[in-house]
Design an enzyme around this catalytic site. Structure first.
Site, PDB file in Angstrom:
ATOM      1  N   SER A 145     -41.237   5.597   6.836  1.00 16.79           N
ATOM      2  CA  SER A 145     -41.962   4.555   6.646  1.00 16.79           C
ATOM      3  C   SER A 145     -41.155   3.471   6.804  1.00 16.79           C
ATOM      4  CB  SER A 145     -42.256   4.825   4.919  1.00 16.79           C
ATOM      5  OG  SER A 145     -42.764   3.553   4.321  1.00 16.79           O
ATOM      6  N   TYR A 158     -40.238   7.366  -3.561  1.00 19.00           N
ATOM      7  CA  TYR A 158     -40.829   7.245  -2.226  1.00 19.00           C
ATOM      8  C   TYR A 158     -39.671   6.823  -1.484  1.00 19.00           C
ATOM      9  CZ  TYR A 158     -44.255   6.404   1.501  1.00 19.00           C
ATOM     10  OH  TYR A 158     -44.675   6.486   2.646  1.00 19.00           O
TER      11      TYR A 158
END
Length: 269
Positions: A145, A158
């Protein structure tokens, strides 16, 4: 249908019944690979994913529904994939995200996100990479990401998992860099780091932001993009699929240890 440049190769794509994973799996299927799809799907969804792969051009396709929070379930999945010939291409795409302020994060949320986003790729790579090295060809493409490169508030588990995934990938890339040859294709490990992409995982953030814009979803998306992504446009999952397909081919034998942003300039700032 694309030329069958991956004919005879087997690809395992986690989290591939929808979103980015599904788009990557379709791209690999279109190049002639056999595709193992995976995800938390019911029988109908799993069957549809298999049908999609075969329609796209996959030599064969199978579905797995293993819980990636469970190391024993991962081992069983990898046993089954090895019984099918072993994975030449692994796409660790499955992911979890929850937006919570630091003080609000409970142990269960932390453990689940780290298990799916970081520990599962480790277990899968540890099983797959030795076989790839023995065959002289292998590709691991981890879908990290933009949050594996930069941080944002309310995403501690995350961000931690994605930074960890980038680091894990670089270690594996170094350890397997000399496996195989240019002609065989070698063994590479890379990350793709998407920014805002049109997938279900961002829907909770869109809904939360829409509440600040009188429920206007379009205004919420525009606000999110303006805040982070200079291009002010989202990527489509199939664009990530095209990049993964290129990385999976022999021509990419010397691209390893990379974390490639697809983020409209987000991390260039």
């Amino acid at each position: 249908m694309q030329a069958a440049t991956l004919s005879g190769r087997t690809a395992l794509v986690t989290g591939s019944v929808q979103g980015i994973g599904h788009a990557i799996a379709l791209a690999l299927a279109g190049a002639g690979a056999r595709v193992a799809v995976h995800g938390p799907a019911d029988d109908a969804q799993a069957a549809q994913a298999v049908t999609d792969m075969r329609a796209a051009g996959a030599e064969d396709a199978r579905a797995f529904v293993s819980d990636l929070r469970d190391a024993a379930a991962i081992e069983a999945m990898m046993d089954a994939v090895e019984g099918w010939g072993g994975a030449d291409i692994v796409i660790n795409n499955a992911g979890m995200q929850r937006t919570l302020r630091f003080a609000e994060i409970d142990a269960g949320t932390w453990n689940d996100i780290l298990a799916v986003n970081l520990s599962a790729p480790f277990h899968i790579m540890q099983r797959a990479l030795p076989g790839m090295a023995a065959r002289g060809y292998g590709r691991v493409i981890n879908i990290a990401s933009v949050h594996g490169i930069v941080a944002s508030v309310s995403k501690a588990p995350y961000v931690s998992s994605k930074f960890g995934l980038v680091g894990l990938s670089r270690v594996a890339a170094l350890e397997y860099a000399d496996a195989g040859s240019r002609d065989a294709g070698g063994v590479t490990v890379n990350c793709i780091c998407p920014g805002w992409t049109e997938t279900a995982i961002i829907e909770p953030q869109i809904r939360e932001r829409a509440a600040q814009h009188a429920g206007d979803r379009d205004a919420a998306i525009a606000s999110l993009l303006a805040e982070k992504q200079p291009s002010r446009r989202m990527s489509r999952p199939e664009e990530i699929g095209s990049l993964a397909l290129w990385l999976a081919q022999p021509i990419a034998h010397n691209v390893t240890g990379a974390a490639i942003p697809v983020d409209g300039g987000w991390t260039a700032q």
